[in-house]
Scaffold this motif. Structure first.
Motif, PDB file in Angstrom:
ATOM      1  N   VAL A   1       0.849  -1.187   0.000  1.00 35.28           N
ATOM      2  CA  VAL A   1       0.000   0.000   0.000  1.00 35.28           C
ATOM      3  C   VAL A   1       0.887   1.241   0.000  1.00 35.28           C
ATOM      4  N   VAL A   2       0.563   2.171  -0.870  1.00 33.04           N
ATOM      5  CA  VAL A   2       1.280   3.444  -0.954  1.00 33.04           C
ATOM      6  C   VAL A   2       0.293   4.563  -0.658  1.00 33.04           C
ATOM      7  N   ILE A   3       0.633   5.423   0.294  1.00 29.05           N
ATOM      8  CA  ILE A   3      -0.199   6.589   0.612  1.00 29.05           C
ATOM      9  C   ILE A   3       0.648   7.834   0.386  1.00 29.05           C
ATOM     10  N   VAL A   4       0.230   8.684  -0.555  1.00 36.17           N
ATOM     11  CA  VAL A   4       0.969   9.905  -0.853  1.00 36.17           C
ATOM     12  C   VAL A   4       0.148  11.115  -0.419  1.00 36.17           C
ATOM     13  N   GLU A   5       0.820  12.226  -0.257  1.00 37.12           N
ATOM     14  CA  GLU A   5       0.141  13.463   0.100  1.00 37.12           C
ATOM     15  C   GLU A   5      -0.505  14.071  -1.148  1.00 37.12           C
ATOM     16  N   SER A   6      -1.594  14.774  -0.955  1.00 41.05           N
ATOM     17  CA  SER A   6      -2.197  15.518  -2.051  1.00 41.05           C
ATOM     18  C   SER A   6      -1.411  16.803  -2.276  1.00 41.05           C
ATOM     19  N   GLY A   7      -1.653  17.456  -3.394  1.00 40.44           N
ATOM     20  CA  GLY A   7      -0.985  18.724  -3.669  1.00 40.44           C
ATOM     21  C   GLY A   7      -0.329  18.741  -5.027  1.00 40.44           C
ATOM     22  N   ASP A   8       0.020  19.918  -5.456  1.00 41.31           N
ATOM     23  CA  ASP A   8       0.639  20.124  -6.763  1.00 41.31           C
ATOM     24  C   ASP A   8       2.157  20.150  -6.572  1.00 41.31           C
ATOM     25  N   ASN A   9       2.770  18.972  -6.657  1.00 38.08           N
ATOM     26  CA  ASN A   9       4.197  18.845  -6.369  1.00 38.08           C
ATOM     27  C   ASN A   9       4.908  18.129  -7.500  1.00 38.08           C
TER      28      ASN A   9
ATOM     29  N   PHE B   1      -3.174   5.204  -2.470  1.00 39.98           N
ATOM     30  CA  PHE B   1      -4.131   6.108  -1.829  1.00 39.98           C
ATOM     31  C   PHE B   1      -3.512   7.505  -1.768  1.00 39.98           C
ATOM     32  N   VAL B   2      -4.371   8.507  -1.681  1.00 40.56           N
ATOM     33  CA  VAL B   2      -3.941   9.886  -1.468  1.00 40.56           C
ATOM     34  C   VAL B   2      -4.583  10.392  -0.192  1.00 40.56           C
ATOM     35  N   ARG B   3      -3.773  11.056   0.638  1.00 39.86           N
ATOM     36  CA  ARG B   3      -4.280  11.598   1.899  1.00 39.86           C
ATOM     37  C   ARG B   3      -4.911  12.972   1.660  1.00 39.86           C
ATOM     38  N   LEU B   4      -6.200  13.097   1.952  1.00 44.35           N
ATOM     39  CA  LEU B   4      -6.911  14.369   1.891  1.00 44.35           C
ATOM     40  C   LEU B   4      -7.201  14.841   3.323  1.00 44.35           C
ATOM     41  N   ASP B   5      -7.896  15.964   3.465  1.00 41.78           N
ATOM     42  CA  ASP B   5      -8.129  16.530   4.795  1.00 41.78           C
ATOM     43  C   ASP B   5      -8.874  15.573   5.716  1.00 41.78           C
ATOM     44  N   ARG B   6      -9.835  14.831   5.183  1.00 38.10           N
ATOM     45  CA  ARG B   6     -10.711  14.024   6.036  1.00 38.10           C
ATOM     46  C   ARG B   6     -10.481  12.520   5.903  1.00 38.10           C
TER      47      ARG B   6
END
Length: 375
Positions: A40-48, A85-90
């Protein structure tokens, strides 16, 4: 019409997909879970761009310190699925299953790879996990007015406007041209600008630092740029004489290295052809091509009927140069946007490069078919 995103889950629930024996790792800003059933890979959201995270609708980048334990899991032939997966605020949003592409897997460990999603993201999901920021300041295109009469000035204005200043150990280093005296003004200006904007020496196909002397059927040459890993190069007569002039002809050489003689690899009989543009205008072409290849954001269409691109001619200004190299691509510009066009009256392919992602996004309104789109 807005679209509802899939349900979010907690980080713990996302990691549980990996199965029994979960081991948790961190690579850059990403969290990686390794279990018996999956990775499982969880990355941060955002324009990077070019750091850990979603890069476009089908690509996710991982990079960071080497983690030897993960090397086999990100091998292309690994039997274990990779869930992204991508980590969002909620909570965490599932992006589906991915395969590893373009890995950089050193023997000492695993430190970078590109994950290709099995199903490209919808525009609604992409905008949620990688929101499009408003474009920042963009360079103007007034330099185009100087191309015909003062191409060196045009090149200088473009380079200083497009490429950001940066701290560099080589700033102020006068050795960029290898101590050669008497360089033509255009090449000397390019090397002077490289001390102010080092990025122009880091193109995938670079101008050489320093240039290299060689001999061929044309006589003594100064090779100043290479292409395709030195499979092709560009050169000018050296030393310059009255016949060559102050703005010499540029010669394009195919296969300049003789594969049969490794002790003296440069082939004096390699076929060379003259470029249409003299050195001053050629260096501007070369820089535009390099800027497109190295820009943080890019896009490219599939071949489509040429008439489909008609609305763009009210946006883009043509750069008055002949087609570049053997690709026969012409360059066009708009504030903060570069474009190159390859085609004829029937079919055309267009490529774009931008400094800000938001500069590309309006192109979606035209409904083109995209092979790559970073906006």
């Amino acid at each position: 019409m807005s679209q509802t995103l899939p349900a979010l889950v907690t980080e713990a629930a996302a990691l549980s997909v990996a199965g029994a024996g979960l081991r948790r790792y961190e690579m850059g800003t990403a969290v990686i879970g390794a279990g018996a059933d999956a990775t499982v890979v969880i990355v941060e959201s955002g324009d990077n761009p070019r750091v850990c995270g979603v890069q476009d609708s089908s690509k996710v980048l991982l990079c960071g310190d080497p983690i030897p334990d993960l090397r086999s899991r990100f091998d292309f032939e690994s039997p274990l699925l990779i869930h992204v997966f991508v980590r969002l605020d909620r909570g965490c949003l599932s992006l589906g299953i991915a395969r590893c592409r373009g890995s950089a897997l050193p023997r000492a460990g695993f430190n970078q790879c590109e994950l290709e999603l099995a199903r490209p993201l919808s525009r609604a999901v992409l905008d949620a996990v990688r929101p499009v920021p408003a474009p920042g300041p963009v360079p103007d295109v007034d330099w185009v007015n100087d191309v015909a009469t003062d191409p060196i000035r045009a090149m200088e204005s473009f380079i200083l406007g497009w490429f950001p200043a940066e701290e560099s150990e080589s700033a102020g280093d006068e050795s960029t041209a290898g101590g050669l005296d008497g360089l033509p003004e255009a090449l000397a200006t390019f090397y002077r600008l490289a001390r102010l904007r080092p990025a122009i020496l880091r193109f995938p196909d670079p101008v050489l630092k320093p240039p290299r002397r060689a001999s061929c059927s044309l006589g003594d040459r100064l090779v100043f740029a290479e292409w395709c890993g030195a499979a092709k190069d560009w050169s000018i007569p050296w030393p310059l004489d009255n016949q060559a002039g102050t703005d010499p002809t540029v010669w394009f050489t195919e296969d300049p290295y003789d594969p049969w003689f490794t002790d003296d690899p440069y082939d004096p009989n390699a076929e060379a052809t003259p470029e249409e543009e003299p050195l001053s205008r050629f260096l501007l072409q070369f820089t535009l091509n390099g800027a497109m290849s190295s820009a943080p954001y890019g896009a490219r269409t599939y071949a489509m009927p040429t008439e489909r691109f008609a609305p763009l001619w009210n946006i883009l200004r043509p750069v008055p140069l002949s087609p570049f190299a053997y690709t026969h691509e012409r360059f066009f510009v708009a504030p903060g946007l570069l474009a190159r066009v390859q085609g004829d009256e029937e079919k055309t392919i267009m490529g774009f490069a931008a400094l800000h992602r938001g500069t590309l996004t309006p192109l979606l309104e035209h409904g083109f078919r995209w092979s790559t789109f970073h906006g």
